[in-house]
Design a protein around this motif. Sequence first.
Motif, mmCIF file in Angstrom:
data_model
loop_
_atom_site.group_PDB
_atom_site.id
_atom_site.type_symbol
_atom_site.label_atom_id
_atom_site.label_comp_id
_atom_site.label_asym_id
_atom_site.label_seq_id
_atom_site.Cartn_x
_atom_site.Cartn_y
_atom_site.Cartn_z
ATOM 1 N N ILE A 93 0.731 -1.363 0.178
ATOM 2 C CA ILE A 93 -0.010 0.000 -0.004
ATOM 3 C C ILE A 93 0.928 1.242 0.141
ATOM 4 O O ILE A 93 0.512 2.303 -0.598
ATOM 5 C CB ILE A 93 -1.061 0.048 1.040
ATOM 6 C CG1 ILE A 93 -1.778 -1.141 1.275
ATOM 7 C CG2 ILE A 93 -1.856 1.281 1.377
ATOM 8 C CD1 ILE A 93 -2.537 -1.555 2.640
ATOM 9 N N ARG A 152 2.695 1.835 -3.517
ATOM 10 C CA ARG A 152 1.746 2.319 -4.387
ATOM 11 C C ARG A 152 1.491 3.923 -4.272
ATOM 12 O O ARG A 152 1.384 4.922 -4.948
ATOM 13 C CB ARG A 152 0.211 1.547 -4.320
ATOM 14 C CG ARG A 152 0.291 0.214 -5.174
ATOM 15 C CD ARG A 152 -1.191 -0.493 -4.936
ATOM 16 N NE ARG A 152 -2.348 0.288 -5.324
ATOM 17 C CZ ARG A 152 -3.593 0.253 -5.007
ATOM 18 N NH1 ARG A 152 -3.657 -0.647 -4.136
ATOM 19 N NH2 ARG A 152 -4.513 0.873 -5.554
ATOM 20 N N TYR A 153 1.456 4.261 -3.092
ATOM 21 C CA TYR A 153 1.184 5.421 -2.531
ATOM 22 C C TYR A 153 2.523 6.479 -2.987
ATOM 23 O O TYR A 153 2.126 7.547 -3.408
ATOM 24 C CB TYR A 153 1.018 5.774 -1.130
ATOM 25 C CG TYR A 153 0.921 7.197 -0.648
ATOM 26 C CD1 TYR A 153 -0.226 7.872 -1.099
ATOM 27 C CD2 TYR A 153 1.719 7.845 0.071
ATOM 28 C CE1 TYR A 153 -0.556 9.212 -0.570
ATOM 29 C CE2 TYR A 153 1.572 9.132 0.504
ATOM 30 C CZ TYR A 153 0.541 9.776 0.246
ATOM 31 O OH TYR A 153 0.371 11.162 0.593
ATOM 32 N N PHE A 165 -5.892 7.509 0.851
ATOM 33 C CA PHE A 165 -4.675 7.417 1.481
ATOM 34 C C PHE A 165 -4.256 8.809 2.053
ATOM 35 O O PHE A 165 -3.841 9.136 3.273
ATOM 36 C CB PHE A 165 -3.509 7.137 0.670
ATOM 37 C CG PHE A 165 -2.359 6.689 1.392
ATOM 38 C CD1 PHE A 165 -1.417 7.272 2.203
ATOM 39 C CD2 PHE A 165 -2.092 5.071 1.311
ATOM 40 C CE1 PHE A 165 -0.650 6.684 2.960
ATOM 41 C CE2 PHE A 165 -1.028 4.404 1.926
ATOM 42 C CZ PHE A 165 -0.334 5.266 2.776
ATOM 43 N N GLU A 210 -7.876 -1.179 1.226
ATOM 44 C CA GLU A 210 -6.735 -1.273 0.396
ATOM 45 C C GLU A 210 -7.011 -0.966 -1.146
ATOM 46 O O GLU A 210 -6.130 -0.191 -1.877
ATOM 47 C CB GLU A 210 -5.852 -2.476 0.354
ATOM 48 C CG GLU A 210 -5.452 -2.748 1.812
ATOM 49 C CD GLU A 210 -6.414 -4.079 2.411
ATOM 50 O OE1 GLU A 210 -7.475 -3.421 2.452
ATOM 51 O OE2 GLU A 210 -5.837 -5.032 2.604
ATOM 52 N N GLN A 211 -8.336 -1.478 -1.537
ATOM 53 C CA GLN A 211 -8.588 -1.573 -2.914
ATOM 54 C C GLN A 211 -9.019 -0.298 -3.274
ATOM 55 O O GLN A 211 -8.845 0.112 -4.544
ATOM 56 C CB GLN A 211 -9.721 -2.435 -3.393
ATOM 57 C CG GLN A 211 -9.461 -4.187 -2.917
ATOM 58 C CD GLN A 211 -8.527 -4.384 -3.732
ATOM 59 O OE1 GLN A 211 -8.198 -4.148 -4.824
ATOM 60 N NE2 GLN A 211 -7.540 -5.360 -3.017
ATOM 61 N N SER A 257 -7.643 2.733 -1.950
ATOM 62 C CA SER A 257 -6.659 3.654 -1.033
ATOM 63 C C SER A 257 -6.146 4.924 -2.059
ATOM 64 O O SER A 257 -5.862 5.890 -1.331
ATOM 65 C CB SER A 257 -5.432 2.985 -0.533
ATOM 66 O OG SER A 257 -4.741 2.498 -1.718
ATOM 67 N N LEU A 258 -6.179 4.717 -3.283
ATOM 68 C CA LEU A 258 -5.925 5.743 -4.132
ATOM 69 C C LEU A 258 -6.974 6.533 -4.958
ATOM 70 O O LEU A 258 -6.700 7.225 -5.913
ATOM 71 C CB LEU A 258 -4.585 5.467 -5.089
ATOM 72 C CG LEU A 258 -3.511 4.791 -4.461
ATOM 73 C CD1 LEU A 258 -2.321 4.441 -5.666
ATOM 74 C CD2 LEU A 258 -2.655 5.889 -3.627
#
Lengths: 361, 255
Positions: free
Chosen positions: A17, A20-21, B94, B127-128, B130-131
């Motif tokens: 995670i 990816r961020y 996020f 999580e899926q 998060s962006l």
Amino acid sequence: MDYDLQKNIFPEETGHITERYYHFTHKKILFIFALCLLIIVSIGISAATGSADVSFGDVYASLLSKIFPDIVESSWVADVCLWKLRFPRIFMGLFAGVALGTAGAAMQGALKNPLADPYMLGIASAAGFGAAIAIVFGTGIFAGKYLIVGNAFFFSLIAAVVIIAIAERKGGSAEAMVLTGIAVMFFFQAITTFVEYFAEAEAVKGAMFWMIGDLGKARWEDFLFVIPITVILVPVLIWKSWDLNIIGAGDESAKSLGINVKRFRILIMAVSSLLVAGVVSFIGAIGFIGLVSPHICRLIIGGDNRFLIPSSGLMGAIFLIISDSIARTVLSPSVIPVGVITAFLGVPFFVYLIMYGREYC
Amino acid sequence: MKLSIDGVKLSYASVPVLHGISMEFCEPCVVGIIGPNGAGKSTLLRCINNVLKPKSGWVCFNGQNTHDMDAIEIARNFGYVPQEFSTTFQATVFDTVLMGRRPFSSWRISRDDVEIAAGAIKMLNLEQVSLRYNSELSGGQQQRVMIARALAQNSRVLLLDEPTSKLDIRNQLEVMDIIRALVEKQDLLSILVIHDLNLASRYSDKLIMLKEGKIFAAGDPVSVLTQDNIRAVYDVEAAVVLEDNLPHIIPKRPI
């Protein structure tokens, strides 16, 4: 699997995670670097554009010859044309664009209003009134060559103080700031018209031209004021960009995370107003830069103010430098005030925002 | 850990909302605040973390009056999920969760902050998304994001204002299980305003029942959720059935 008690996480589980961020944010940093490169290119294009024959290479040779005089040589003709005529307005475009773009993005964030900009909040109208007083009556706070600039700066600060003082009484609310700003804008527009009503035709024309905005007014000595104000205040807005993100989630939510919302909003308004007043006083009320630049960047990289504020400043500079090139060449040898071009380019985009803005505002 | 609330009074303009509320919590547990609309539940929650300043009375955390604590210190000790939050602001999930690290990080975000935010995202099963931007999420997902943000604060006290109001029943149970687990694993005190009396009964160790800005009843769910109390506070006729030694409320009709 190791549990990190202090952070309350399993690092193996959260690793993907975070990666990816970081990848996501690196793309935004890349965008800022791309804008920096575009500024260098736009300076070259703008400086090479005009009636005098100066090539793209001459522009960079002339710039580099000042930094490395022993290594790079430039032609005398190009130097005269660039340093006396074109660079003052291009570099003024650079600093003014950065100032207006960052201030616009910060105001939109602090007021949670996608239409907020230095013009909607009356700062530019007040500067216009100050300039009109100086042009029509020939009197002002400062005498001599800073008559118009001093007046414009003084009255734009008055507008900022009025907005902040009323907002302070109303608990620093965004709504109070926007409504007061609009009232201030209409008030200064009305008294400017009133002043012009009694003026000679030539003075009215002068005041009107000032209001449209023109980089041709730029002189090297102006940078003694414009550079410090931009270099000091823009980093303040970037420094506060994370808190601008937090305030976007709501005032109550921001308070619970330790932000003094009232004080913070007043600080952002004061810094943005000072920044705008500092450049507008020298070049006039060039519109749409502070409104449009943040929206263009928001479309590309999203609304994270940590990246949006610096990129809006850079986008503002590119927009202003390119607009000025068009203003100088489209009806050559006549030079159109750059404010006309920014409005011509800005209005269609503004209409686009109204039509499709809901998708990302 | 000790949280004391003593004689807290608050008025909106000249309308009194809280009339001298006092309570004390000395151990990690889930405390549910229940009561009808306008009873002062959310106001009480906001007085605890100083988002609203009480007219009189005080809130003390570990012997320190919250009036004497600065905003950052309060934010480090009290995680908060507001009832209302802007859902149109342009931040990713996020980034929103990362905002919970603000009391510790000011403007510079460290790798530790990012990892802690990722932990909270994982815990809330986000999580899926998060962006993705908040505006692209469902109401329930947005509520989870705000809970994850409060978890990222790593605070000792979690204040949640109707944390399950936008969630379907499966998500309600999942979120309440997470809150329950956090309280047990990390020795937290969680105070939540909740309208669903059956959820309150199932997940709360203690219940505070408010009526018109005063505590009407306080104690364990069995002693608070009685037919008489529900009739007096909500003006509703309800049957109370004990299931696994916990009261289960079946509302029948308004009085």
